[in-house]
Design an enzyme around this catalytic site. Structure first.
Site, PDB file in Angstrom:
ATOM      1  N   GLU A 143       6.132   2.472   8.621  1.00  0.00           N
ATOM      2  CA  GLU A 143       5.345   1.228   8.502  1.00  0.00           C
ATOM      3  C   GLU A 143       6.230   0.108   7.945  1.00  0.00           C
ATOM      4  O   GLU A 143       5.985  -1.073   8.185  1.00  0.00           O
ATOM      5  CB  GLU A 143       4.124   1.435   7.602  1.00  0.00           C
ATOM      6  CG  GLU A 143       3.104   0.306   7.690  1.00  0.00           C
ATOM      7  CD  GLU A 143       1.756   0.695   7.086  1.00  0.00           C
ATOM      8  OE1 GLU A 143       1.570   0.480   5.867  1.00  0.00           O
ATOM      9  OE2 GLU A 143       0.908   1.202   7.829  1.00  0.00           O
ATOM     10  N   GLY A 191       0.818  -1.215   0.000  1.00  0.00           N
ATOM     11  CA  GLY A 191       0.000   0.000   0.000  1.00  0.00           C
ATOM     12  C   GLY A 191       0.843   1.252   0.000  1.00  0.00           C
ATOM     13  O   GLY A 191       0.611   2.186  -0.768  1.00  0.00           O
ATOM     14  N   ARG A 192       1.906   1.271   0.821  1.00  0.00           N
ATOM     15  CA  ARG A 192       2.724   2.474   0.961  1.00  0.00           C
ATOM     16  C   ARG A 192       3.631   2.712  -0.242  1.00  0.00           C
ATOM     17  O   ARG A 192       4.328   3.705  -0.321  1.00  0.00           O
ATOM     18  CB  ARG A 192       3.531   2.411   2.245  1.00  0.00           C
ATOM     19  CG  ARG A 192       4.324   1.130   2.441  1.00  0.00           C
ATOM     20  CD  ARG A 192       4.819   1.041   3.869  1.00  0.00           C
ATOM     21  NE  ARG A 192       5.485  -0.222   4.174  1.00  0.00           N
ATOM     22  CZ  ARG A 192       4.851  -1.314   4.610  1.00  0.00           C
ATOM     23  NH1 ARG A 192       3.535  -1.279   4.770  1.00  0.00           N
ATOM     24  NH2 ARG A 192       5.514  -2.432   4.875  1.00  0.00           N
TER      25      ARG A 192
HETATM   26  O1  F6P Z   1      -1.977   0.966   7.532  1.00  0.00           O
HETATM   27  C1  F6P Z   1      -2.269  -0.366   7.267  1.00  0.00           C
HETATM   28  C2  F6P Z   1      -2.695  -0.494   5.835  1.00  0.00           C
HETATM   29  O2  F6P Z   1      -2.871  -1.838   5.524  1.00  0.00           O
HETATM   30  C3  F6P Z   1      -1.693   0.143   4.896  1.00  0.00           C
HETATM   31  O3  F6P Z   1      -0.584  -0.671   4.643  1.00  0.00           O
HETATM   32  C4  F6P Z   1      -2.562   0.411   3.708  1.00  0.00           C
HETATM   33  O4  F6P Z   1      -1.975   1.341   2.814  1.00  0.00           O
HETATM   34  C5  F6P Z   1      -3.808   0.964   4.398  1.00  0.00           C
HETATM   35  O5  F6P Z   1      -3.919   0.197   5.602  1.00  0.00           O
HETATM   36  C6  F6P Z   1      -5.070   0.885   3.574  1.00  0.00           C
HETATM   37  O6  F6P Z   1      -5.290  -0.444   3.189  1.00  0.00           O
HETATM   38  P1  F6P Z   1      -6.290  -0.708   1.942  1.00  0.00           P
HETATM   39  O7  F6P Z   1      -5.672  -0.054   0.737  1.00  0.00           O
HETATM   40  O8  F6P Z   1      -6.356  -2.201   1.847  1.00  0.00           O
HETATM   41  O9  F6P Z   1      -7.614  -0.096   2.297  1.00  0.00           O
END
Ligand code: F6P
Length: 540
Positions: free
Chosen positions: A355, A269-270
């Protein structure tokens, strides 16, 4: 896939420990006095990036030991595993391939579980380009038959921070579309945003890799409800777009499959703004500029993958960070971009770095006995000078600072840019040299002059970039992604999962049930006290 090498058992680490005994009291000012060419020796120029790392507590000997550390932890092999799709995210049994998202060479296939990921990435890029162009040029119309005027991105973490940073950062490339980001579970904020919008011309991007993140689903429900107040259900789908690795969930939610853009498990995600998670960026600046963002990152990828470590910007930045974190004990690093457009850049780096490297187990799952992830924070300059630079100059803590500046402004009149950059250069010089105690006036109490002493000897990196363009922003973000990766390799951790965040979500769900049922169950006495106080007062 990645070896488990304890850095503290390497020969280089032993040399660094011994070397530190000499360096811990070093004065950088002396290093400059001893070597007139120092300012010209400790820098790396790559494309439009210049890193000057001479204002650091290092000598050529320090650098040699740090570079040796990189060799001993098999950094080169780890970098190759990253780029070639090795399953280096062992705890989730995944590859880590955000670099593939910006690989336009398409030379060698990158195989993951029998799939050449470059093909599905390219296919999605083509779909993105078509969709973005249709929306921007007003051919993809809303249910009211009008072109869209506003884009609302609903997402959190990597589904929000990166896109928001880039949309803000590339203000000079914006088109007519207005972009809004809703991430937090905060109805007051959500409705403050929606109340300014016309549902008839608002496009809603629901961005969630898992499509289960509670904050995002809750916000999506509220925005869909808001749309539904102005249009029939079947019209409403014209306003919804999905970005997710869980396409079936998005279809089940009611989004037209034709406008569901996939992302994949091998994209964290990051690290996902380069994927369809970056749809809001592409809509805001146009697809050609979005592609320039990716190509800028790809150029930094190639630099990182091929430059010798001593001339490798992300590697040098990471090694310096380890030197301060693990030997000097400096717990935090500040990032101060001297561009108001990058006000969201520190927040994006916080997720990317903290993270990734906020981990206390090594790759064998054993408890670590040395420091890992640093605390990342920052604010744009010059504003930051009027907020926390006092501590940088005269505090008891030392905070290594990355100063990021741009040579060319966009505005024609560069008067203020000259002032901005004068501060940029002046601050790093003041942090290095400090200032002797001086009496401002003859009549002044001699005691006061002591309060005007600046010890200096405060380390900083200066990153000078030609101009804030899609290409240079892509390279800048990729630089920090690779710095983060190198730190994790050295610290012998897995930088790719985020189990710590998942646990907090579970506790929140349990407490949510207790608040709704007005029944506090077993907690520590502090949490129980707080919950009972909250429940007593929430309806008082
Ligand atoms: O912060 C935890 C996390 O899993 C991140 O790694 C991710 O970017 C965010 O939550 C949002 O997750 P998703 O894109 O699955 O909604």
């Amino acid at each position: 896939m990645l070896p488990s090498i304890n850095p503290t058992t390497t020969a280089a680490w032993a040399k660094l420990c011994e070397h530190f005994e000499h360096m811990k009291s070093i004065k950088m000012q002396d290093l400059f006095d001893e070597d007139a060419s120092r300012g010209n020796s400790f820098n790396i120029q790559f494309d439009e990036f210049l890193l000057d790392y001479s204002k650091n507590k290092i000598t050529k000997e320090t650098l040699a030991y740090l570079l040796e550390l990189g060799e001993e932890v098999q950094l080169k092999q780890a970098i190759e595993a990253l780029f070639t799709g090795g399953k280096i995210n062992k705890t989730e049994n995944r590859a880590v391939l955000h670099t593939a998202l910006r690989d336009f060479t398409q030379e060698a296939p990158i195989w993951v579980d029998g799939v050449n990921v470059l093909e599905e990435i390219q296919e999605t890029r083509v779909r993105m380009e078509y969709f973005v162009t249709e929306v921007v040029e007003g051919r993809y119309l809303s249910s009211s038959g009008q072109p869209f005027t506003d884009v609302v991105n609903i997402g959190i973490g990597g589904s929000d921070l990166g896109p928001k940073m880039a949309v803000n950062g590339l203000e000079n490339y914006r088109n007519h579309l207005k972009t809004h980001f809703i991430s937090n579970v905060d109805d007051d904020y959500l409705y403050a945003v929606l109340n300014k919008l016309n549902p008839a011309t608002t496009l809603v991007l629901i961005v969630s890799k898992t499509f289960t993140t509670q904050e995002t689903v809750l916000n999506a429900d509220k925005v869909v409800q808001w749309l539904g107040q102005s249009m029939e259900q079947d019209e409403l789908t014209k306003h919804l777009v999905g970005v997710t690795a869980e396409v079936e969930r998005a279809v089940a939610y009611g989004i037209d499959p034709a406008v569901i853009f996939p992302m994949w498990d091998y994209i964290g995600g990051r690290f996902s703004l380069w994927s369809s998670v970056g749809l809001s960026i592409a809509l805001a600046i146009g697809y050609p500029n979005f592609e320039q963002l990716l190509k800028g990152a790809h150029k930094m990828d190639q630099h990182f993958r091929t430059a010798p470590f001593e001339k490798n910007i992300p590697v040098i930045c990471a090694l310096l960070s380890v030197w301060y974190n693990n030997f000097f004990g400096y717990q935090t690093e500040a990032v101060v971009p001297y561009s108001q457009f990058l006000e969201k850049f520190p927040a994006h780096l916080q997720q990317m770095i903290m993270e990734s490297n906020g981990k206390d187990k090594n790759r064998l799952g054993n408890q670590l006995r040395y420091e890992t992830g640093t605390l990342i924070w920052g604010e744009v300059g010059v504003s930051a000078q009027h907020a926390f630079f006092q501590l940088f100059h005269q505090g008891t803590k030392v905070v290594p600072v990355d100063f990021i500046g741009f040579i060319k402004p966009f505005s024609a009149t560069d008067t203020n840019h000259t002032i901005l950059m004068s501060n940029f250069f002046g601050q790093t010089e003041a942090l290095l040299n400090g200032k002797e105690a001086t009496r401002e006036k003859e009549t002044e109490d001699p005691l006061i002059q002591n309060f005007r002493e600046f010890t200096g000897n405060k380390p900083s990196n200066t990153l000078l970039i030609d101009q804030l363009t899609p290409e240079s922003l892509g390279g800048l973000v990729a630089l920090y992604e690779h710095k983060t990766f190198v730190q994790g390799i050295i610290w012998n951790i897995y930088s790719f999962d985020q189990f710590g965040v998942e646990y907090g979500k579970v506790l929140a769900k349990n407490i949510q049930r207790e608040i709704i049922s007005n029944n506090v169950l077993k907690h520590d006495s502090s949490t129980a006290f707080l919950l009972n106080y909250y429940l007593r007062n929430k309806n008082a």
